[in-house]
Design a protein around this motif. Structure first.
Motif, PDB file in Angstrom:
ATOM      1  N   ASP A  83       0.910  -0.974  -0.100  1.00 57.10           N
ATOM      2  CA  ASP A  83       0.035   0.029   0.093  1.00 57.10           C
ATOM      3  C   ASP A  83       0.973   1.230   0.001  1.00 57.10           C
ATOM      4  OD1 ASP A  83       0.104   1.312   2.996  1.00 57.10           O
ATOM      5  OD2 ASP A  83       0.124  -1.015   2.893  1.00 57.10           O
TER       6      ASP A  83
ATOM      7  N   ALA B 210      -7.259   4.530  -1.297  1.00 59.04           N
ATOM      8  CA  ALA B 210      -6.506   5.232  -0.758  1.00 59.04           C
ATOM      9  C   ALA B 210      -6.644   6.873  -0.768  1.00 59.04           C
ATOM     10  CB  ALA B 210      -4.981   5.335  -1.411  1.00 59.04           C
TER      11      ALA B 210
ATOM     12  N   HIS C  58      -4.901   2.015  -3.585  1.00 64.01           N
ATOM     13  CA  HIS C  58      -3.326   1.980  -3.402  1.00 64.01           C
ATOM     14  C   HIS C  58      -2.492   1.525  -4.487  1.00 64.01           C
ATOM     15  CE1 HIS C  58      -3.495   2.874   0.998  1.00 64.01           C
ATOM     16  NE2 HIS C  58      -4.823   2.386   0.919  1.00 64.01           N
TER      17      HIS C  58
END
Length: 528
Positions: free
Chosen positions: A16, A175, A194
Motif C-alpha cells: 500500500d 487510498a 493504493h
C-alpha cells in the motif's frame, strides 16, 4: 494504432502507499529531512512516528478500515503527517481545496460520507458550517494547529497510541478520493486505489530523476492529485526533501527557493508566466534550480523557451488528470528531439491511442510526421477504479476493456510524442485549477434575474483561462455584469469565480439541448 511506452516496463510494488513510502525506511533514511517549510524541519523518522501516532489516535476515535477522512489544509508539514496517518489507519483520504466555500465543502463531505474532518484553525468558520450541513459534529473536526473546542494534532500525537493492525488489499482498497469533473459535468469522487497511486509513483520515478539530495518545491496544493502523488508522494518515495509553501506568494516563493537552495520546481503555466515576466525574479538567486516540470494545463513551446532563457535549467512538461493518478506522459529528459511544446512520451506500463471524435476509429500513425487530431485514450495500472456512486459517468469514461477517455484532443509526433491541440472536455483551467462550467451554470440559474446561462473558458495570459458567463435575463429583469460577478463571488471558491459576463438573447444549443460552447468561445469579447 495503439502506442506503447518506449520506457522499459516497471514492476509495480505489491504494498500500500504507506508501506511503500514510509514502511520501507532504512536506518540511513531516518535522519534525512523529509519536509520543511523553511522554519520547521521534519525528518523521515519523525514523519513516520507521528503518522503512526495519528493513525492510533484516529482508531481510538472510532475510525475503522475503509472509512473516509476529509483533509482540508494548505501545504504544511502537518498535512503530510495527517495524510500518511489516515492511510496508516486503513482509511481513505478525501482532500478538499482550502479555498472551498462551506457549500462546496458540505457537498464533498456528504457525498464521500466522511467520518472525520481534519483542517486548520484558519479554515474553521467554513469547516464548522460545512460539517453541520454534512451531519458531522464539532467533535468530528480535528485541527492541525490549535483551536478551542477541537482536538489538535499535538494533542492526538501526545496520546502516543499504537497504530492499528490493518490488512489492506492494494488493488481494491481506496487510498484517495479526490474530486474531479472528469471531461464534463459536476465534480465526482475519483476512486484511486493504493495500487493506482503506487503504480503512478514508480511510473513517474522512471522518468523523473528526483534524488535524496534534491529539495523539491511544493507550492502546488497537496489537495490536488498533482501535488499529492507527483510532488508529495514521489518525492518522499525517492527520499528527497519537500519544501512547502502554504500559499502562493511570489516573493515568498522566490525567497524560499533562494534560502533553501531548491533544486526541483513543479509549476503550472500561470506561474511560468510570472517567472518569465515579473521583474522581481531578477532580485533572487535561483541558480540552485536544476529541473522544472510544468503540468496541470498545456504550455506552448514559446513560453517554455522564454522560461529557460530567464531561469536556465532542464525543462520538461507532463500530461495527466485526476483519473490517471495523475500522470501518463512526460517529456523525456535530455532528449532534444522531442519538442518542449509537447507533453512528452507515455510513461512505463502505459498504452494510449487516438480516435476520430466523429467516427470513433483509430487515427493512423504518420511515419516521420504528425497525425491528424483526435481524442486521446489511455490504459494502464494508474487508471482509476471509477467514480464514487456514479456508474453512468464511470461507463462513459472507461471502456469495458479499460481505456480511459481523456477528453483532450491531441496529435502524435514522429517520436510518439503527444501534442495537446484542443479539448473535447469542457473544463476551464484557471491557474491549474479545474473549474466545471456545469457547476457555475447551476449556480447562476438560481439567481432570480437569470433565465438561462452558459459558462465557457476565455483565454487569459496570466491565469491561462478564466470563466466567462453568457446570461439571458428574465423578461423585465435588470442586472449588470458586476452585479452577477459580485453575487457569485459570495457563493463559490475564488478560483471558480466568474470574471466576465456577456448578456445575450438566447444560449445556442443543439437539437438535443446541449450548450454549443464552441460557438460561445468564438464570440468576440466586448470592449472594456
Amino acid at each position: 494504432m495503439v502506442y506503447t511506452s518506449s520506457y522499459p516496463p516497471v514492476d509495480i510494488p505489491e504494498g500500500d502507499v504507506y508501506t511503500e513510502i514510509l514502511g520501507s525506511l532504512t536506518a540511513e533514511d531516518l535522519d534525512r529531512i523529509a519536509v520543511t517549510d523553511g522554519v520547521t524541519e521534519l525528518t523521515y523518522g519523525s514523519l513516520k512516528a507521528q503518522a503512526d501516532a495519528f493513525a492510533g489516535a484516529l482508531a481510538a476515535r472510532g475510525i475503522d478500515q475503509g472509512d473516509v477522512v476529509a483533509l482540508q489544509a494548505p501545504n504544511t508539514p502537518g498535512f503530510v503527517i495527517a495524510f500518511f496517518g489516515i492511510l496508516r489507519a486503513g482509511a481513505t483520504v478525501t482532500t478538499l481545496n482550502p479555498l472551498y466555500s462551506p457549500n462546496e465543502i458540505g457537498k464533498q463531505l456528504g457525498d464521500s460520507r466522511a467520518k472525520a474532518y481534519v483542517t486548520t484553525a484558519m479554515l474553521l468558520p467554513s469547516a464548522r458550517a460545512a460539517a453541520l450541513e454534512a451531519g458531522l459534529t464539532a467533535g468530528d473536526i480535528i485541527v492541525l494547529d490549535d483551536a478551542e473546542g477541537h482536538d489538535c494534532l499535538a494533542d492526538l500525537l501526545g496520546q502516543d497510541l499504537p497504530a492499528p493492525a490493518v490488512s489492506i488489499h492494494p488493488a481494491t482498497a481506496l487510498a484517495a478520493l479526490p474530486y474531479s469533473s472528469g471531461t464534463t459535468g459536476m465534480a465526482k469522487g475519483v476512486m484511486l486505489t493504493h495500487r493506482n497511486l503506487v503504480a503512478n509513483i514508480v511510473q513517474g520515478a522512471a522518468a523523473l530523476d528526483v534524488a535524496p539530495d534534491d529539495k523539491v518545491m511544493a507550492v502546488l496544493p497537496f489537495s490536488h492529485i498533482y501535488g499529492m502523488n507527483t510532488i508529495m508522494n514521489l518525492t518522499l518515495y525517492r527520499r528527497g526533501t519537500l519544501t512547502t509553501l502554504a500559499k502562493m506568494d511570489l516573493p515568498a516563493f522566490l525567497g524560499l527557493i533562494q534560502s533553501q537552495r531548491v533544486t526541483y520546481l513543479y509549476i503550472a503555466p500561470p506561474l511560468a508566466v510570472a517567472l518569465v515576466k515579473h521583474p522581481l525574479v531578477d532580485d533572487y538567486d535561483l541558480s540552485s534550480v536544476r529541473q522544472i516540470l510544468t503540468a496541470a494545463a498545456p504550455m506552448d513551446e514559446a513560453l517554455g523557451k522564454a522560461l529557460l532563457a530567464r531561469l536556465p535549467a532542464r525543462f520538461v512538461q507532463g500530461f495527466g488528470m485526476t483519473e490517471l493518478s495523475p500522470i501518463s506522459h512526460i517529456t523525456p529528459m535530455g532528449d532534444d528531439s522531442v519538442s518542449i511544446g509537447s507533453v512528452g512520451l507515455a510513461l512505463p506500463n502505459i498504452e494510449f491511442k487516438v480516435i476520430d471524435i466523429q467516427t470513433g476509429e483509430e487515427v493512423p500513425e504518420v511515419p516521420g510526421g504528425r497525425t491528424a487530431a483526435g481524442e486521446m485514450l489511455v490504459r494502464g495500472p494508474n487508471v482509476m477504479l471509477g467514480y464514487l456512486g456514479n456508474s453512468v459517468a464511470t461507463a462513459a469514461t472507461i471502456t469495458p476493456d479499460g481505456w480511459l477517455h481523456t477528453g483532450d484532443i491531441v496529435e502524435v509526433g514522429p517520436h510518439q510524442e503527444v501534442y495537446v491541440v484542443d479539448r473535447l472536455k469542457e473544463l476551464i483551467k484557471y491557474k491549474g485549477h479545474q473549474v466545471p462550467p456545469a457547476e457555475l451554470e447551476a449556480l447562476l440559474l438560481t439567481h432570480p434575474a437569470i433565465a438561462d446561462a452558459a459558462v465557457v473558458a476565455h483565454p487569459d495570459e496570466e491565469a491561462g483561462e478564466v470563466p466567462r458567463a453568457f446570461i439571458v435575463l428574465q423578461d423585465g429583469a435588470r442586472a449588470t455584469g458586476e452585479d452577477i460577478i459580485e453575487w457569485t463571488r459570495e457563493r463559490i471558491a475564488p478560483h471558480k469565480r466568474i470574471r466576465m459576463v456577456d448578456f445575450i438573447d438566447a444560449i445556442p444549443k443543439s437539437a438535443a439541448g446541449k450548450i454549443l460552447r464552441k460557438d460561445l468561445r468564438s464570440t468576440r469579447a466586448p470592449r472594456p
